[in-house]
Each structure stands twice: as structure tokens, then as C-alpha cells.
Design a protein around this motif. Structure first.
Motif, PDB file in Angstrom:
ATOM      1  N   GLN A   1       0.823  -1.351  -0.142  1.00  0.00           N
ATOM      2  CA  GLN A   1      -0.048   0.151  -0.031  1.00  0.00           C
ATOM      3  C   GLN A   1       0.872   1.251  -0.024  1.00  0.00           C
TER       4      GLN A   1
ATOM      5  N   GLY B   1      -7.817 -15.340   1.650  1.00  0.00           N
ATOM      6  CA  GLY B   1      -7.454 -14.254   1.022  1.00  0.00           C
ATOM      7  C   GLY B   1      -6.606 -13.304   1.668  1.00  0.00           C
ATOM      8  N   PHE B   2      -6.465 -13.195   3.238  1.00  0.00           N
ATOM      9  CA  PHE B   2      -5.602 -12.183   3.709  1.00  0.00           C
ATOM     10  C   PHE B   2      -4.454 -12.695   3.840  1.00  0.00           C
TER      11      PHE B   2
ATOM     12  N   SER C   1      -0.681 -15.049   2.192  1.00  0.00           N
ATOM     13  CA  SER C   1       0.008 -15.671   1.217  1.00  0.00           C
ATOM     14  C   SER C   1       0.727 -17.008   1.631  1.00  0.00           C
TER      15      SER C   1
ATOM     16  N   THR D   1      -1.521 -10.522   2.175  1.00  0.00           N
ATOM     17  CA  THR D   1      -1.905  -9.995   0.908  1.00  0.00           C
ATOM     18  C   THR D   1      -2.157  -8.673   1.034  1.00  0.00           C
ATOM     19  N   PRO D   2      -2.524  -7.894  -0.176  1.00  0.00           N
ATOM     20  CA  PRO D   2      -2.868  -6.765  -0.117  1.00  0.00           C
ATOM     21  C   PRO D   2      -4.379  -6.614   0.537  1.00  0.00           C
ATOM     22  N   GLU D   3      -5.118  -7.619   0.091  1.00  0.00           N
ATOM     23  CA  GLU D   3      -6.332  -7.658   0.976  1.00  0.00           C
ATOM     24  C   GLU D   3      -6.386  -7.652   2.455  1.00  0.00           C
ATOM     25  N   GLY D   4      -5.414  -8.412   3.064  1.00  0.00           N
ATOM     26  CA  GLY D   4      -5.084  -8.348   4.296  1.00  0.00           C
ATOM     27  C   GLY D   4      -4.627  -7.007   4.824  1.00  0.00           C
ATOM     28  N   TYR D   5      -3.984  -6.333   3.948  1.00  0.00           N
ATOM     29  CA  TYR D   5      -3.451  -4.998   4.512  1.00  0.00           C
ATOM     30  C   TYR D   5      -4.369  -4.209   4.485  1.00  0.00           C
ATOM     31  N   ARG D   6      -5.172  -4.324   3.354  1.00  0.00           N
ATOM     32  CA  ARG D   6      -6.512  -3.097   3.315  1.00  0.00           C
ATOM     33  C   ARG D   6      -7.429  -3.612   4.454  1.00  0.00           C
ATOM     34  N   ALA D   7      -7.404  -4.720   4.965  1.00  0.00           N
ATOM     35  CA  ALA D   7      -8.524  -4.898   6.109  1.00  0.00           C
ATOM     36  C   ALA D   7      -7.969  -4.139   7.585  1.00  0.00           C
TER      37      ALA D   7
ATOM     38  N   GLU E   1      -6.027  -1.503   7.581  1.00  0.00           N
ATOM     39  CA  GLU E   1      -6.136  -0.343   7.053  1.00  0.00           C
ATOM     40  C   GLU E   1      -6.965   0.688   7.818  1.00  0.00           C
TER      41      GLU E   1
END
Length: 197
Positions: free
Chosen positions: A20, A155-156, A158, A164-170, A172
């Protein structure tokens, strides 16, 4: 230019900046995560990192590499000692400190003999309690990332540990809520941390 909040940690922190970059650029965050480092190595560079960056606050998240025994077994009290010393150093420098939880894992792919869940749970309990008593603010990333079994949600992750990017978005949303509650997310001046978190 406002002084930054410096993110100090291991590969979980390092990967956040890579996943991110826009988040870090928008809020003027500085990433000082280094993959593979256990809490002792992070402690050794902690003061220099935040002074070199001219930090106005510090986000600390580490401990999974100790639990994963990347440098051999590390007793839980040693991990706690290292983290407590870094929190105390940040507070001595007059900085607000945000203390991130250990993220979920039920297995360590590169060290299958380790069962990390009990140590993660114990360390997260201690992190919450220590933050409350040390003038830091605890951010519970584990709660938004974990299944009931204590693994990363589908999905969170790897590899069961790294995000994953989805994990980091969660992560954020709760990061910005924690920073925004004290006027820190947008680069505004930030008062010294108190017992609220």
C-alpha cells in the motif's frame, strides 16, 4: 513538511509499505520494516530509526519472528522485555506510540515444528495490557484478520503468516481509526500518548 509517523517492525511492516505505497505516501508514513528480524534486532536499531526520520510518532509491530524461532527459541519474557524497552524509549523521546498486535498464524511454513497460536495469543494479551500501563495505544489487527481457529482469513494471507494486499486493506481501517482518534492520520500535530487507546 509534517514530521512522519515511523512504522518499525519486521516483514509484516515492510510488506505493508510495499502493498500500500499510496497509503504511506498520503499520510506521510515512513516504513522501517525489515524482513526476518526478531525483536532483539529491531530493538537494537529502534532509537536510531525514529531519530533519523524525525518521527512525531511511532507504530511498532513485531514478535512473529521470535515466535517462529528464526534465530532459535526465544522465551516469551525476552520478547516482552524487548518490546517494553522500545515502547519506553519512544515515550522517553516524547512520542506517541501505537503498538500493533501480532497478526494471526496457526503454522509456520518454514518451521513446521513450531505451533504459533498459543504464543501469539499470550503475547497479544500482554501487548494490550502493557500498552494500557505504558502510555501506548494498542491496535488489535488480529481481531480483523483471524478466523475462529486463529489462522489468517481466506484471501488475507499468502503463506499462512505474510499478508496479501487484501489483508493489509483490512488493517488500514483500524489503523486510520486509531491514528485519527488522536489527530495523527492526516499529519496534524499529535499529543503525547496517554492511557487511552
Amino acid at each position: 513538511m509534517p514530521r512522519p509517523i515511523v512504522f518499525v517492525g519486521d516483514s509484516i511492516t515492510e510488506g505493508w509499505g510495499e502493498a500500500q505505497p499510496g497509503l504511506f505516501a498520503r499520510h506521510g508514513f515512513v516504513n522501517r520494516g525489515i524482513g526476518g528480524e526478531a525483536s532483539g534486532r529491531i530493538r537494537a536499531r529502534f532509537r536510531d530509526e525514529i531519530l533519523a526520520a524525525g518521527a512525531r510518532g511511532v507504530h511498532l509491530m513485531c514478535g512473529i519472528n521470535d515466535i517462529a524461532e528464526v534465530e532459535g527459541p526465544v522465551p516469551l519474557p525476552r520478547i516482552q522485555e524487548n518490546i517494553a524497552a522500545m515502547v519506553a524509549e519512544g515515550r522517553r523521546l516524547g512520542l506517541p506510540v501505537w503498538l500493533g498486535s501480532i497478526t494471526p498464524a496457526t503454522a509456520i511454513a518454514w518451521n513446521p515444528e513450531v505451533s504459533p497460536r498459543p504464543s501469539i495469543a499470550a503475547l497479544n494479551r500482554w501487548l494490550r495490557e502493557h500498552a494500557a500501563g505504558a502510555g501506548a495505544r494498542f491496535i488489535d489487527y488480529h481481531a480483523v484478520l483471524a478466523t475462529e481457529e486463529g489462522a489468517l482469513r481466506p484471501g488475507f494471507g499468502s503463506d499462512g503468516v505474510h499478508l496479501t494486499p487484501e489483508g493489509y486493506r483490512a488493517m488500514e481501517a483500524i489503523l486510520l481509526a486509531a491514528l485519527g482518534a488522536h489527530g495523527a492520520a492526516s499529519g496534524a500535530s499529535c499529543p503525547p500518548a496517554g492511557r487511552d487507546r
